[in-house]
Design an enzyme around this catalytic site. Structure first.
Site, PDB file in Angstrom:
ATOM      1  N   ASP A   9       0.852  -1.189   0.000  1.00  0.00           N
ATOM      2  CA  ASP A   9       0.000   0.000   0.000  1.00  0.00           C
ATOM      3  C   ASP A   9       0.886   1.237   0.000  1.00  0.00           C
ATOM      4  O   ASP A   9       2.089   1.154   0.279  1.00  0.00           O
ATOM      5  CB  ASP A   9      -0.913  -0.005   1.228  1.00  0.00           C
ATOM      6  CG  ASP A   9      -1.861   1.198   1.259  1.00  0.00           C
ATOM      7  OD1 ASP A   9      -2.662   1.330   0.319  1.00  0.00           O
ATOM      8  OD2 ASP A   9      -1.787   2.005   2.199  1.00  0.00           O
ATOM      9  N   SER A  10       0.258   2.380  -0.249  1.00  0.00           N
ATOM     10  CA  SER A  10       0.995   3.639  -0.212  1.00  0.00           C
ATOM     11  C   SER A  10       1.375   4.028   1.214  1.00  0.00           C
ATOM     12  O   SER A  10       2.197   4.914   1.416  1.00  0.00           O
ATOM     13  CB  SER A  10       0.153   4.761  -0.826  1.00  0.00           C
ATOM     14  OG  SER A  10      -1.030   4.971  -0.064  1.00  0.00           O
ATOM     15  N   GLY A  42      -2.401   9.561  -4.243  1.00  0.00           N
ATOM     16  CA  GLY A  42      -3.531  10.147  -4.970  1.00  0.00           C
ATOM     17  C   GLY A  42      -3.207  11.298  -5.898  1.00  0.00           C
ATOM     18  O   GLY A  42      -3.678  11.326  -7.047  1.00  0.00           O
ATOM     19  N   CYS A  72      -4.128  -0.909  -2.403  1.00  0.00           N
ATOM     20  CA  CYS A  72      -4.197   0.546  -2.574  1.00  0.00           C
ATOM     21  C   CYS A  72      -5.057   0.784  -3.804  1.00  0.00           C
ATOM     22  O   CYS A  72      -4.747   0.271  -4.888  1.00  0.00           O
ATOM     23  CB  CYS A  72      -2.795   1.116  -2.759  1.00  0.00           C
ATOM     24  SG  CYS A  72      -2.749   2.862  -3.262  1.00  0.00           S
ATOM     25  N   ASN A  73      -6.131   1.537  -3.643  1.00  0.00           N
ATOM     26  CA  ASN A  73      -7.026   1.765  -4.772  1.00  0.00           C
ATOM     27  C   ASN A  73      -6.355   2.548  -5.895  1.00  0.00           C
ATOM     28  O   ASN A  73      -6.527   2.244  -7.070  1.00  0.00           O
ATOM     29  CB  ASN A  73      -8.270   2.512  -4.291  1.00  0.00           C
ATOM     30  CG  ASN A  73      -9.209   1.645  -3.486  1.00  0.00           C
ATOM     31  OD1 ASN A  73     -10.161   1.081  -4.003  1.00  0.00           O
ATOM     32  ND2 ASN A  73      -8.949   1.540  -2.194  1.00  0.00           N
ATOM     33  N   THR A  74      -5.559   3.557  -5.522  1.00  0.00           N
ATOM     34  CA  THR A  74      -4.868   4.356  -6.536  1.00  0.00           C
ATOM     35  C   THR A  74      -3.899   3.494  -7.330  1.00  0.00           C
ATOM     36  O   THR A  74      -3.838   3.564  -8.563  1.00  0.00           O
ATOM     37  CB  THR A  74      -4.115   5.526  -5.868  1.00  0.00           C
ATOM     38  OG1 THR A  74      -5.020   6.280  -5.063  1.00  0.00           O
ATOM     39  CG2 THR A  74      -3.496   6.434  -6.926  1.00  0.00           C
ATOM     40  N   GLU A 151      -2.528   8.915   7.928  1.00  0.00           N
ATOM     41  CA  GLU A 151      -1.090   8.663   8.037  1.00  0.00           C
ATOM     42  C   GLU A 151      -0.478   9.333   9.266  1.00  0.00           C
ATOM     43  O   GLU A 151       0.554   8.881   9.775  1.00  0.00           O
ATOM     44  CB  GLU A 151      -0.371   9.137   6.768  1.00  0.00           C
ATOM     45  CG  GLU A 151      -0.615   8.265   5.552  1.00  0.00           C
ATOM     46  CD  GLU A 151       0.000   6.878   5.668  1.00  0.00           C
ATOM     47  OE1 GLU A 151       1.029   6.733   6.347  1.00  0.00           O
ATOM     48  OE2 GLU A 151      -0.560   5.927   5.081  1.00  0.00           O
ATOM     49  N   CYS A 183     -10.762   3.936  -0.840  1.00  0.00           N
ATOM     50  CA  CYS A 183      -9.364   4.059  -0.452  1.00  0.00           C
ATOM     51  C   CYS A 183      -9.215   3.226   0.807  1.00  0.00           C
ATOM     52  O   CYS A 183     -10.040   3.339   1.731  1.00  0.00           O
ATOM     53  CB  CYS A 183      -8.995   5.518  -0.179  1.00  0.00           C
ATOM     54  SG  CYS A 183      -7.338   5.744   0.528  1.00  0.00           S
ATOM     55  N   THR A 184      -8.193   2.390   0.858  1.00  0.00           N
ATOM     56  CA  THR A 184      -8.064   1.501   2.017  1.00  0.00           C
ATOM     57  C   THR A 184      -7.706   2.251   3.300  1.00  0.00           C
ATOM     58  O   THR A 184      -7.778   1.681   4.388  1.00  0.00           O
ATOM     59  CB  THR A 184      -7.029   0.381   1.749  1.00  0.00           C
ATOM     60  OG1 THR A 184      -5.810   0.958   1.252  1.00  0.00           O
ATOM     61  CG2 THR A 184      -7.576  -0.628   0.758  1.00  0.00           C
ATOM     62  N   HIS A 185      -7.348   3.537   3.185  1.00  0.00           N
ATOM     63  CA  HIS A 185      -7.147   4.344   4.396  1.00  0.00           C
ATOM     64  C   HIS A 185      -8.476   4.706   5.062  1.00  0.00           C
ATOM     65  O   HIS A 185      -8.525   4.916   6.276  1.00  0.00           O
ATOM     66  CB  HIS A 185      -6.417   5.653   4.052  1.00  0.00           C
ATOM     67  CG  HIS A 185      -4.953   5.510   3.797  1.00  0.00           C
ATOM     68  ND1 HIS A 185      -4.446   4.951   2.642  1.00  0.00           N
ATOM     69  CD2 HIS A 185      -3.868   5.868   4.547  1.00  0.00           C
ATOM     70  CE1 HIS A 185      -3.121   4.978   2.686  1.00  0.00           C
ATOM     71  NE2 HIS A 185      -2.754   5.526   3.835  1.00  0.00           N
TER      72      HIS A 185
END
Length: 269
Positions: A9-10, A42, A72-74, A151, A183-185
Site C-alpha cells: 500500500d501507499s 492520490g 491501494c485503490n490508486t 497517516e 481508499c483503504t485508508h
C-alpha cells in the site's frame, strides 16, 4: 518455509486488508509493505504510481510470495494490469471486490464512491460497477485530505470530524443507499464517515471482499496454508517506522515489529 501473501500500500491503509486477511485466513503468513515515505499516491501521475508499485513489488519478490495484493485503490487503478503482466504469481486488487460488494448491497442502484484524486480521476470504480451492473448510477467525490489525516494517526480528533463533514457535504444532496470507501485508508475513519452520512447509507469497505477473493484464488491454485502453526508476519515501511508501528498496533490489536526500508534507487518526488 511457509510461502507468504505479500500486501502493499501507499502507507498504512492496506492494514485494513491485512486485518481482514488475518481474521478470515488466520493460518496465512503476511508480508506487508507501506510506502509511507511517498504517501499519498492520490495526487501523483499514473506513471509515478506504476513506477512506485513496481519498485515495491520488486522488493517483495525476494521473499518469494505465493500471491500479491495491491491493497491501494490508486495503485490498483494505475498499475494492476501492468503488475499482472510483470510477475508470475496471482495478483489481486481492491477495486473489483469493492464494486462487487456495493452491487450486492444497493437496493436502488445508486452508489457513491469516495477516493483519492487519482482513483476518482481514473473512473476505475465507475467502469467496475457498470461492468457488473450496466444501469447503476455512480456518484464520485475525491477526498484528498483523508489520507494525510490517517497517516498522521489523527482518527478521533475534532479537527478530523470537521474536515470529514466539510469534504462529504456535496454528497448530502445526492440520493444513494451505499457509499464505497474507495481508499483503504478510509476505514480508519469509518465511524466518523458513518455518523456524517447517516444510517440510511451503508458503507462499503473492499477489505472484507478482497480477503474472500484472496481465499478463492489461493484455493483455486491449491496454495492455501496447510500448517497449523501461528504465522509470524513481517511489516516493512519506507518512512517513519515508529509512527507506522503505533498505528498498526492500534488497528490490528497486537504487537508487531516494523522494519524500515531505505530505497537504493532515486525517488521521484
Amino acid at each position: 518455509m511457509q510461502q507468504a501473501i505479500a500486501i502493499l500500500d501507499s502507507g498504512v491503509g492496506g492494514l485494513t486488508v491485512v486485518k481482514e486477511v488475518m481474521r478470515q485466513l488466520p493460518q496465512e503468513k503476511i508480508i506487508y509493505f507501506g510506502d509511507t515515505a511517498r504517501t499519498p499516491y492520490g495526487p501523483r501521475s499514473a506513471n509515478e504510481v506504476r513506477l512506485f508499485t513496481k519498485q515495491i513489488v520488486d522488493y517483495l519478490t525476494q521473499f518469494q510470495p505465493k500471491l500479491l495484493v495491491i491493497a491501494c485503490n490508486t495503485a490498483t487503478a494505475a498499475a494492476l494490469d501492468y503488475i499482472r503482466s510483470a510477475v508470475h504469481i496471482p495478483v489481486v486488487g481492491v477495486i473489483h471486490p469493492g464494486a462487487r460488494a456495493a452491487v450486492k448491497t444497493t437496493k436502488i442502484s445508486i452508489v457513491g464512491v469516495i477516493g483519492t484524486e487519482g482513483t476518482i480521476k481514473s473512473e476505475a470504480y465507475v467502469h467496475a460497477l457498470k461492468q457488473l451492473s450496466p444501469h447503476i448510477q455512480v456518484i464520485q467525490l475525491a477526498c484528498p485530505s483523508f489520507v494525510p489525516l490517517v497517516e498522521k494517526g489523527l482518527f478521533h480528533t475534532k479537527e478530523t470530524k470537521l474536515e470529514i463533514e466539510k469534504s462529504l457535504a456535496p454528497l448530502h444532496k445526492e440520493k444513494m443507499d451505499c457509499l464505497i470507501l474507495g481508499c483503504t485508508h478510509y476505514p480508519f475513519l469509518r465511524n466518523t464517515i458513518s455518523s456524517v452520512m447517516g444510517n440510511e447509507v451503508s458503507l462499503i469497505s473492499s477489505a472484507d471482499e478482497t480477503a474472500r477473493e484472496i481465499s478463492t484464488v489461493l484455493y483455486h491454485h491449491d496454495k492455501l496454508a496447510t500448517s497449523n502453526a501461528i504465522p509470524i508476519h513481517q511489516f516493512f515501511c519506507s518512512g517513519d517506522s515508529k509512527l507506522f508501528q503505533q498505528i498498526a498496533q492500534e488497528w490490528l490489536g497486537e504487537q508487531i515489529k516494523v522494519s524500515p526500508v531505505v530505497w537504493q534507487v532515486p525517488r521521484i518526488i
